[in-house]
Design a protein around this motif. Structure first.
Motif, PDB file in Angstrom:
ATOM      1  N   ALA A 114       9.761  14.296  42.647  1.00 54.05           N
ATOM      2  CA  ALA A 114       9.910  15.007  43.922  1.00 54.05           C
ATOM      3  C   ALA A 114      10.928  16.141  43.804  1.00 54.05           C
ATOM      4  CB  ALA A 114      10.318  14.027  45.021  1.00 54.05           C
ATOM      5  N   VAL A 115      12.032  15.873  43.131  1.00 55.62           N
ATOM      6  CA  VAL A 115      13.067  16.889  42.964  1.00 55.62           C
ATOM      7  C   VAL A 115      12.550  18.066  42.137  1.00 55.62           C
ATOM      8  CG1 VAL A 115      15.341  17.361  41.956  1.00 55.62           C
ATOM      9  CG2 VAL A 115      14.953  15.242  43.245  1.00 55.62           C
ATOM     10  N   ARG A 116      11.780  17.791  41.100  1.00 60.08           N
ATOM     11  CA  ARG A 116      11.236  18.869  40.270  1.00 60.08           C
ATOM     12  C   ARG A 116      10.300  19.768  41.062  1.00 60.08           C
ATOM     13  NH1 ARG A 116       8.899  16.697  34.700  1.00 60.08           N
ATOM     14  NH2 ARG A 116       8.527  18.952  34.484  1.00 60.08           N
ATOM     15  N   HIS A 117       9.699  19.245  42.114  1.00 57.77           N
ATOM     16  CA  HIS A 117       8.821  20.048  42.961  1.00 57.77           C
ATOM     17  C   HIS A 117       9.586  20.797  44.041  1.00 57.77           C
ATOM     18  CE1 HIS A 117       5.486  18.439  40.858  1.00 57.77           C
ATOM     19  NE2 HIS A 117       5.496  17.254  41.419  1.00 57.77           N
ATOM     20  N   GLY A 118      10.901  20.549  44.141  1.00 56.87           N
ATOM     21  CA  GLY A 118      11.722  21.318  45.067  1.00 56.87           C
ATOM     22  C   GLY A 118      12.239  20.563  46.273  1.00 56.87           C
ATOM     23  N   PHE A 119      11.920  19.279  46.416  1.00 57.11           N
ATOM     24  CA  PHE A 119      12.430  18.508  47.551  1.00 57.11           C
ATOM     25  C   PHE A 119      13.903  18.186  47.329  1.00 57.11           C
ATOM     26  CE2 PHE A 119       7.854  17.594  47.678  1.00 57.11           C
ATOM     27  CZ  PHE A 119       7.583  17.847  49.020  1.00 57.11           C
ATOM     28  N   ARG A 120      14.673  18.260  48.409  1.00 57.52           N
ATOM     29  CA  ARG A 120      16.119  18.066  48.310  1.00 57.52           C
ATOM     30  C   ARG A 120      16.637  16.983  49.260  1.00 57.52           C
ATOM     31  NH1 ARG A 120      18.668  21.172  45.158  1.00 57.52           N
ATOM     32  NH2 ARG A 120      20.673  20.697  46.154  1.00 57.52           N
ATOM     33  N   ARG A 121      15.746  16.355  50.012  1.00 60.01           N
ATOM     34  CA  ARG A 121      16.143  15.274  50.927  1.00 60.01           C
ATOM     35  C   ARG A 121      15.182  14.102  50.730  1.00 60.01           C
ATOM     36  NH1 ARG A 121      15.869  16.278  56.490  1.00 60.01           N
ATOM     37  NH2 ARG A 121      14.131  17.710  56.202  1.00 60.01           N
ATOM     38  N   ILE A 122      15.707  12.983  50.281  1.00 58.85           N
ATOM     39  CA  ILE A 122      14.855  11.854  49.897  1.00 58.85           C
ATOM     40  C   ILE A 122      15.442  10.570  50.466  1.00 58.85           C
ATOM     41  CG2 ILE A 122      13.967  10.511  47.947  1.00 58.85           C
ATOM     42  CD1 ILE A 122      14.145  13.213  46.342  1.00 58.85           C
ATOM     43  N   PHE A 123      14.570   9.730  51.015  1.00 55.74           N
ATOM     44  CA  PHE A 123      15.020   8.440  51.539  1.00 55.74           C
ATOM     45  C   PHE A 123      14.164   7.321  50.971  1.00 55.74           C
ATOM     46  CE2 PHE A 123      15.461   4.941  54.531  1.00 55.74           C
ATOM     47  CZ  PHE A 123      16.849   4.870  54.628  1.00 55.74           C
ATOM     48  N   LEU A 124      14.825   6.325  50.379  1.00 49.98           N
ATOM     49  CA  LEU A 124      14.154   5.137  49.854  1.00 49.98           C
ATOM     50  C   LEU A 124      14.096   4.097  50.969  1.00 49.98           C
ATOM     51  CD1 LEU A 124      16.096   4.956  46.458  1.00 49.98           C
ATOM     52  CD2 LEU A 124      13.823   5.949  46.848  1.00 49.98           C
ATOM     53  N   MET A 125      12.923   3.898  51.548  1.00 52.55           N
ATOM     54  CA  MET A 125      12.729   2.983  52.674  1.00 52.55           C
ATOM     55  C   MET A 125      12.321   1.616  52.128  1.00 52.55           C
ATOM     56  SD  MET A 125      12.631   2.527  56.032  1.00 52.55           S
ATOM     57  CE  MET A 125      12.297   4.028  56.982  1.00 52.55           C
ATOM     58  N   ASN A 126      13.271   0.699  52.060  1.00 50.65           N
ATOM     59  CA  ASN A 126      13.015  -0.584  51.432  1.00 50.65           C
ATOM     60  C   ASN A 126      12.433  -1.596  52.410  1.00 50.65           C
ATOM     61  OD1 ASN A 126      13.134  -2.677  49.446  1.00 50.65           O
ATOM     62  ND2 ASN A 126      15.021  -3.395  50.408  1.00 50.65           N
ATOM     63  N   GLY A 127      11.415  -2.358  51.922  1.00 46.43           N
ATOM     64  CA  GLY A 127      10.774  -3.374  52.736  1.00 46.43           C
ATOM     65  C   GLY A 127      10.796  -4.756  52.109  1.00 46.43           C
ATOM     66  N   HIS A 128      11.718  -4.986  51.159  1.00 54.03           N
ATOM     67  CA  HIS A 128      11.807  -6.298  50.493  1.00 54.03           C
ATOM     68  C   HIS A 128      13.273  -6.656  50.288  1.00 54.03           C
ATOM     69  CE1 HIS A 128      11.544  -9.531  47.664  1.00 54.03           C
ATOM     70  NE2 HIS A 128      11.938  -8.788  46.636  1.00 54.03           N
ATOM     71  N   GLY A 129      13.678  -7.825  50.789  1.00 54.73           N
ATOM     72  CA  GLY A 129      15.072  -8.209  50.722  1.00 54.73           C
ATOM     73  C   GLY A 129      15.643  -8.253  49.322  1.00 54.73           C
ATOM     74  N   GLY A 130      14.837  -8.660  48.343  1.00 62.27           N
ATOM     75  CA  GLY A 130      15.313  -8.744  46.968  1.00 62.27           C
ATOM     76  C   GLY A 130      15.673  -7.405  46.355  1.00 62.27           C
ATOM     77  N   ASN A 131      15.207  -6.314  46.964  1.00 62.61           N
ATOM     78  CA  ASN A 131      15.518  -4.972  46.467  1.00 62.61           C
ATOM     79  C   ASN A 131      16.787  -4.385  47.074  1.00 62.61           C
ATOM     80  OD1 ASN A 131      13.027  -5.041  45.143  1.00 62.61           O
ATOM     81  ND2 ASN A 131      11.985  -3.818  46.702  1.00 62.61           N
ATOM     82  N   ALA A 132      17.349  -5.022  48.075  1.00 60.49           N
ATOM     83  CA  ALA A 132      18.343  -4.375  48.933  1.00 60.49           C
ATOM     84  C   ALA A 132      19.521  -3.801  48.150  1.00 60.49           C
ATOM     85  CB  ALA A 132      18.829  -5.354  49.994  1.00 60.49           C
ATOM     86  N   GLU A 133      20.156  -4.609  47.323  1.00 56.79           N
ATOM     87  CA  GLU A 133      21.329  -4.119  46.602  1.00 56.79           C
ATOM     88  C   GLU A 133      20.943  -3.023  45.612  1.00 56.79           C
ATOM     89  OE1 GLU A 133      21.946  -8.204  48.100  1.00 56.79           O
ATOM     90  OE2 GLU A 133      20.476  -7.401  46.679  1.00 56.79           O
ATOM     91  N   ALA A 134      19.811  -3.188  44.961  1.00 51.00           N
ATOM     92  CA  ALA A 134      19.376  -2.214  43.957  1.00 51.00           C
ATOM     93  C   ALA A 134      19.021  -0.868  44.585  1.00 51.00           C
ATOM     94  CB  ALA A 134      18.180  -2.760  43.184  1.00 51.00           C
ATOM     95  N   ILE A 135      18.542  -0.889  45.812  1.00 50.57           N
ATOM     96  CA  ILE A 135      18.219   0.364  46.500  1.00 50.57           C
ATOM     97  C   ILE A 135      19.476   1.188  46.730  1.00 50.57           C
ATOM     98  CG2 ILE A 135      17.502   1.308  48.751  1.00 50.57           C
ATOM     99  CD1 ILE A 135      15.120   0.636  47.069  1.00 50.57           C
ATOM    100  N   GLY A 136      20.555   0.522  47.132  1.00 51.50           N
ATOM    101  CA  GLY A 136      21.816   1.230  47.321  1.00 51.50           C
ATOM    102  C   GLY A 136      22.321   1.845  46.030  1.00 51.50           C
ATOM    103  N   THR A 137      22.219   1.098  44.939  1.00 51.78           N
ATOM    104  CA  THR A 137      22.623   1.610  43.630  1.00 51.78           C
ATOM    105  C   THR A 137      21.777   2.811  43.230  1.00 51.78           C
ATOM    106  OG1 THR A 137      23.349  -0.576  42.909  1.00 51.78           O
ATOM    107  CG2 THR A 137      22.850   1.023  41.185  1.00 51.78           C
ATOM    108  N   ALA A 138      20.465   2.703  43.444  1.00 48.34           N
ATOM    109  CA  ALA A 138      19.563   3.795  43.083  1.00 48.34           C
ATOM    110  C   ALA A 138      19.888   5.066  43.868  1.00 48.34           C
ATOM    111  CB  ALA A 138      18.119   3.381  43.335  1.00 48.34           C
ATOM    112  N   ALA A 139      20.090   4.932  45.169  1.00 54.04           N
ATOM    113  CA  ALA A 139      20.368   6.107  45.995  1.00 54.04           C
ATOM    114  C   ALA A 139      21.635   6.811  45.525  1.00 54.04           C
ATOM    115  CB  ALA A 139      20.493   5.694  47.464  1.00 54.04           C
TER     116      ALA A 139
END
Length: 265
Positions: A114-139
């Motif tokens: 997405a960034v290579r195409h020029g997008f500069r605002r991205i949100f990771l919308m998580n829908g699984h509890g097991g991903n919660a901590e990892a989503i924060g790290t990724a962002a």
């Protein structure tokens, strides 16, 4: 939030996969927000199909985007990243899990594209509890690596105040519970096994007594729930599900419309 070019016409869809490459590039030029739904393929008790997190996470992302678009925001939603961190569900079967490194790599490559195409605002919308901590790290890591604004959040953690008033037997969304089952009754009724609904209840928490929210220790579900359910789905209804989807999406849109989130300082 960056000013959108007045000459840029709106795309015919909010879904990345339904747009042409040129239409997607126009959204990047217009500084559209990219919402990336992230989910999991896993067991959801005796009464629900394994795609719950994909259906709910994808729907919340798209409905949030629709409300943002209605308010004049430019926004685009990618397909759901369907595999997540679900080791704690594996013992029940029907589950696909990634390890942490692979999960982070998948998110990194989607965001980098997405960034290579020029997008500069991205949100990771998580829908699984097991991903919660990892989503924060990724962002955090991806924002630093690519020099763009990247946010992330688990939708029910973001808007707990609109969920609790709509539920009868639990304070928030849990797992294969009153909330998730209600939303699936509304969105994907063929994913429900009504004859198994009487068995769809379990403990009210995945934590041991005395374990506070800040103490992280994810246990295999087999250790504390015989059914794979946390919460009580027996009082679920499609009407309740419709209200939950509406309330959650509206509040998420309100949060993501905050221009302070996306200012580059």
């Amino acid at each position: 939030m960056a000013k959108k070019p007045k000459s840029a016409g709106r795309a015919p869809s909010l879904e990345w996969m339904k747009l042409t490459a040129a239409e997607i590039q126009a959204e990047a030029t217009a500084d559209a927000l990219v919402i990336i739904p992230v989910a999991s393929m896993e067991q959801h008790g005796p009464h629900l199909a394994t795609g719950v997190d994909m259906v709910l996470g994808g729907t919340v992302a798209l409905e949030t985007a629709r409300r943002l678009a209605e308010a004049g925001e430019r926004v685009i939603v990618t397909p759901v990243c369907w595999a997540g961190l679900a080791e704690h569900h594996m013992a029940f079967g029907g589950t696909v899990t990634l390890d942490h490194a692979t999960f982070q790599a998948v998110l990194r490559h989607v965001v980098r594209s997405a960034v290579r195409h020029g997008f500069r605002r991205i949100f990771l919308m998580n829908g699984h509890g097991g991903n919660a901590e990892a989503i924060g790290t990724a962002a955090t890591d991806l924002a630093a690596e690519f020099g763009v604004r990247v946010g992330g959040g688990t939708y029910w953690h973001m808007v707990p105040e609109v969920i609790e008033p709509l539920l009868e037997r639990q304070p928030t969304l849990m797992h294969a519970c009153e909330a998730e089952t209600s939303m699936m009754m509304h969105l994907s009724p063929d994913s429900l096994r009504p004859d198994q609904l009487s068995k769809a209840h379990g403990p009210s928490s995945s934590r041991v007594p005395g374990q506070p929210p800040g103490l992280l220790m994810r246990r295999p579900f087999r250790e504390f729930t015989k059914t794979g359910v946390v919460g009580d789905a027996r009082v679920a209804s499609a009407e309740k599900g419709a209200k939950l989807v509406e309330a959650i999406s509206a509040k998420c849109a309100e949060l993501l419309a905050n221009p302070e989130l996306w200012k580059e300082r």
